[in-house]
Design a protein around this motif. Structure first.
Motif, mmCIF file in Angstrom:
data_model
loop_
_atom_site.group_PDB
_atom_site.id
_atom_site.type_symbol
_atom_site.label_atom_id
_atom_site.label_comp_id
_atom_site.label_asym_id
_atom_site.label_seq_id
_atom_site.Cartn_x
_atom_site.Cartn_y
_atom_site.Cartn_z
ATOM 1 N N GLU A 260 42.537 38.274 45.046
ATOM 2 C CA GLU A 260 41.379 37.754 45.673
ATOM 3 C C GLU A 260 40.791 36.903 44.583
ATOM 4 O OE1 GLU A 260 38.510 39.601 48.601
ATOM 5 O OE2 GLU A 260 37.396 39.453 46.667
ATOM 6 N N GLN A 261 40.475 37.180 43.477
ATOM 7 C CA GLN A 261 39.909 36.567 42.214
ATOM 8 C C GLN A 261 40.867 35.252 42.066
ATOM 9 O OE1 GLN A 261 38.872 38.655 38.407
ATOM 10 N NE2 GLN A 261 37.332 37.100 38.038
ATOM 11 N N VAL A 262 42.022 35.470 41.720
ATOM 12 C CA VAL A 262 42.624 34.472 40.980
ATOM 13 C C VAL A 262 43.018 33.343 42.169
ATOM 14 C CG1 VAL A 262 43.920 35.524 39.115
ATOM 15 C CG2 VAL A 262 44.953 35.438 41.261
ATOM 16 N N LEU A 263 43.262 33.724 43.325
ATOM 17 C CA LEU A 263 43.495 32.983 44.535
ATOM 18 C C LEU A 263 42.232 31.967 44.872
ATOM 19 C CD1 LEU A 263 45.754 34.939 47.075
ATOM 20 C CD2 LEU A 263 46.315 33.069 45.442
ATOM 21 N N ASP A 264 40.951 32.479 44.826
ATOM 22 C CA ASP A 264 39.849 31.632 44.519
ATOM 23 C C ASP A 264 39.675 30.811 43.742
ATOM 24 O OD1 ASP A 264 37.142 31.281 45.925
ATOM 25 O OD2 ASP A 264 36.564 32.130 44.068
ATOM 26 N N LEU A 265 40.072 31.097 42.419
ATOM 27 C CA LEU A 265 40.032 30.237 41.387
ATOM 28 C C LEU A 265 40.838 29.248 41.360
ATOM 29 C CD1 LEU A 265 39.327 32.862 38.510
ATOM 30 C CD2 LEU A 265 37.782 30.950 39.009
ATOM 31 N N VAL A 266 42.297 29.490 41.854
ATOM 32 C CA VAL A 266 43.210 28.396 42.056
ATOM 33 C C VAL A 266 42.586 27.233 43.232
ATOM 34 C CG1 VAL A 266 45.642 27.867 43.161
ATOM 35 C CG2 VAL A 266 45.218 29.816 41.639
ATOM 36 N N ASP A 267 42.044 27.958 44.263
ATOM 37 C CA ASP A 267 41.310 26.979 45.312
ATOM 38 C C ASP A 267 40.275 26.286 44.673
ATOM 39 O OD1 ASP A 267 41.564 26.500 47.971
ATOM 40 O OD2 ASP A 267 39.664 27.189 48.145
ATOM 41 N N ARG A 268 39.690 26.498 43.522
ATOM 42 C CA ARG A 268 38.686 25.629 43.045
ATOM 43 C C ARG A 268 39.087 24.867 41.608
ATOM 44 N NH1 ARG A 268 34.022 30.445 43.555
ATOM 45 N NH2 ARG A 268 32.416 28.789 43.034
ATOM 46 N N GLY A 269 40.441 24.910 41.675
ATOM 47 C CA GLY A 269 41.099 23.998 40.496
ATOM 48 C C GLY A 269 41.592 24.448 39.305
ATOM 49 N N ILE A 270 41.385 25.702 39.218
ATOM 50 C CA ILE A 270 41.843 26.687 38.119
ATOM 51 C C ILE A 270 43.474 26.899 38.061
ATOM 52 C CG2 ILE A 270 41.686 28.424 36.179
ATOM 53 C CD1 ILE A 270 39.175 26.735 36.694
ATOM 54 N N THR A 271 44.146 26.657 36.931
ATOM 55 C CA THR A 271 45.712 26.653 36.755
ATOM 56 C C THR A 271 46.060 27.554 35.964
ATOM 57 O OG1 THR A 271 45.792 24.570 36.026
ATOM 58 C CG2 THR A 271 45.924 24.450 38.196
ATOM 59 N N GLU A 272 45.327 28.110 35.220
ATOM 60 C CA GLU A 272 45.898 28.780 34.046
ATOM 61 C C GLU A 272 45.016 30.219 34.179
ATOM 62 O OE1 GLU A 272 46.488 27.341 30.091
ATOM 63 O OE2 GLU A 272 46.210 25.249 30.725
ATOM 64 N N PHE A 273 46.051 31.282 33.782
ATOM 65 C CA PHE A 273 45.313 32.487 33.872
ATOM 66 C C PHE A 273 45.926 33.549 32.849
ATOM 67 C CE2 PHE A 273 45.258 30.731 38.245
ATOM 68 C CZ PHE A 273 43.921 31.215 38.425
ATOM 69 N N HIS A 274 45.005 34.088 31.962
ATOM 70 C CA HIS A 274 45.563 35.124 30.937
ATOM 71 C C HIS A 274 45.301 36.513 31.564
ATOM 72 C CE1 HIS A 274 46.495 36.551 26.913
ATOM 73 N NE2 HIS A 274 45.324 37.310 27.117
ATOM 74 N N PHE A 275 46.189 37.356 31.772
ATOM 75 C CA PHE A 275 45.898 38.508 32.329
ATOM 76 C C PHE A 275 46.168 39.925 31.559
ATOM 77 C CE2 PHE A 275 47.637 36.269 35.864
ATOM 78 C CZ PHE A 275 46.883 36.940 36.826
ATOM 79 N N TYR A 276 45.000 40.668 31.335
ATOM 80 C CA TYR A 276 44.915 41.841 30.590
ATOM 81 C C TYR A 276 45.796 43.046 31.088
ATOM 82 C CZ TYR A 276 41.034 39.466 28.279
ATOM 83 O OH TYR A 276 40.162 38.377 27.668
ATOM 84 N N THR A 277 46.938 43.014 30.686
ATOM 85 C CA THR A 277 47.890 44.005 31.303
ATOM 86 C C THR A 277 47.859 45.300 31.122
ATOM 87 O OG1 THR A 277 49.816 44.032 29.669
ATOM 88 C CG2 THR A 277 49.634 42.225 31.081
ATOM 89 N N MET A 278 46.750 45.788 30.123
ATOM 90 C CA MET A 278 46.940 47.223 29.636
ATOM 91 C C MET A 278 48.387 47.831 29.409
ATOM 92 S SD MET A 278 43.602 47.418 29.287
ATOM 93 C CE MET A 278 42.115 46.607 30.168
#
Ligand code: FAD
Length: 305
Positions: A260-278
């Protein structure tokens, strides 16, 4: 997520998105096996880079190096080595940087690091060491033509008096040669987007990549957030309420929240993501799948169905 957000993010082309994955160096053979299973699972998604953290006070110097060196030797991934300047002289830090260059590393995530006495105590630079992150970045750039990523704090660093003081430090880091900032994790996208506006208003143009943490363990994440200054919204706590003894439902909720968080950011124009994978692949893999990412041997350009 609103239905309009969902619809818009359904049509994201995989080619527009860039992801990176963060791992920590393993402490035991068992943890090493888990890490490598995760790397093998996530590698076919072709991240822009994978980063390996540096333990507090430089405590994982050898293990970080060994993990990064193995990534170079055994995979086609581009590694980024985290490095701090805590508790070390310039000569010692420079030696680590040169060792990375010789091992073929071309990307460093440059950090000042936490105070030796722990978060909440006063930071003192080491005698003969780099003063802080801007000086460390300049030192790295003087040794080799590294790509240098740095930290950014949408909700302020705990030592900071104000967001503008935080952004001043970010600006100093960019002036010293930083080419990308990765944020501390956050859960409220509005907070990140407001911060991004302020960063751009300050004339900072480098990519500011949101750091996303899938909540593997709510209690642990909340504890970590308290130490790093990230806020945990009540709605997030409510979503994990009553699931302490139900790991499988927790995992489904965690995937849903991160998606939900990343899809909302994509919808708001964000195209790069860094995932803390643990060092765990499953949640991150699922979220990337929802983003339309597919293993390289499967036709890309897919969309969330
Ligand atoms: P900086 O960005 O240099 O400074 C943080 C804040 O401190 C500034 O925003 C400012 O508010 C204040 N400050 C700093 N210098 C000054 C100054 N001269 N005057 C006034 N205020 C100042 N830690 C590890 O040990 N190993 C890791 O691998 C690691 N990886 C990380 C990756 C990311 C993406 C992030 C966000 C954090 C990471 N950290 C890691 C944590 C980091 O080391 C701590 O948050 C540390 O306390 C600050 O280091 P920094 O480089 O972020 O500091």
């Amino acid at each position: 997520m609103s239905s309009s957000a969902y619809k818009a993010s359904r049509y994201v082309s995989r080619s527009r998105l860039k992801v990176s994955f963060e791992f920590f160096p393993p402490k035991s053979d068992e943890m090493e096996a888990t890490l490598w299973d995760s790397i093998e699972r996530l590698a076919p998604l072709q991240p822009a880079f994978v980063s390996v953290t540096y333990g507090a006070g430089g405590s994982t110097r050898e293990r970080t190096h060994a993990t990064v060196a193995r990534i170079i030797k055994e995979t086609a991934l581009k590694p980024a080595a985290h490095l701090t300047c805590v508790a070390a002289t310039r000569a010692q830090v420079d030696e680590v940087i040169r060792d990375y260059w010789e091992a073929g590393v071309r990307h460093i995530v440059a950090l000042r690091g936490d105070p030796v006495g722990g978060v909440g105590t006063r930071y003192e630079s080491h005698p003969g060491g780099y003063e802080g992150s801007p000086e460390l970045i300049a030192g790295i750039r003087a040794i080799g033509d590294f790509e240098v990523s740095v930290s950014a704090y949408p909700e302020m660093h705990p030592e900071s008096g104000s967001v503008s003081a935080d952004i001043d430090i970010l600006k100093r880091k960019v002036d010293a040669g930083a080419t990308r900032a990765i944020t501390q994790f956050f859960f409220d996208n509005d907070v990140f987007l407001r911060y991004l506006d302020r960063v751009r208003d300050a004339g900072i143009t480098i990519p500011i990549v949101p750091g996303i943490v899938p909540v593997q363990n709510f209690k642990q994440t909340a504890g970590f957030a308290a130490r790093t200054g990230a806020s945990v919204p009540d709605w997030l706590a409510r979503r994990f309420e009553g699931l302490e003894d139900d790991p499988s439902t927790r995992k489904l909720i965690a995937a849903a929240v991160a998606a939900e968080q990343v899809l909302d950011l994509v919808d708001r124009g964000i195209t790069e993501f860094h995932f803390y994978t643990m060092n765990r692949a499953d949640l991150v893999y699922a979220v990337c799948h929802l983003l339309g990412m597919r293993p390289q041997d499967v036709a890309p350009n897919a969309v969330a169905a």
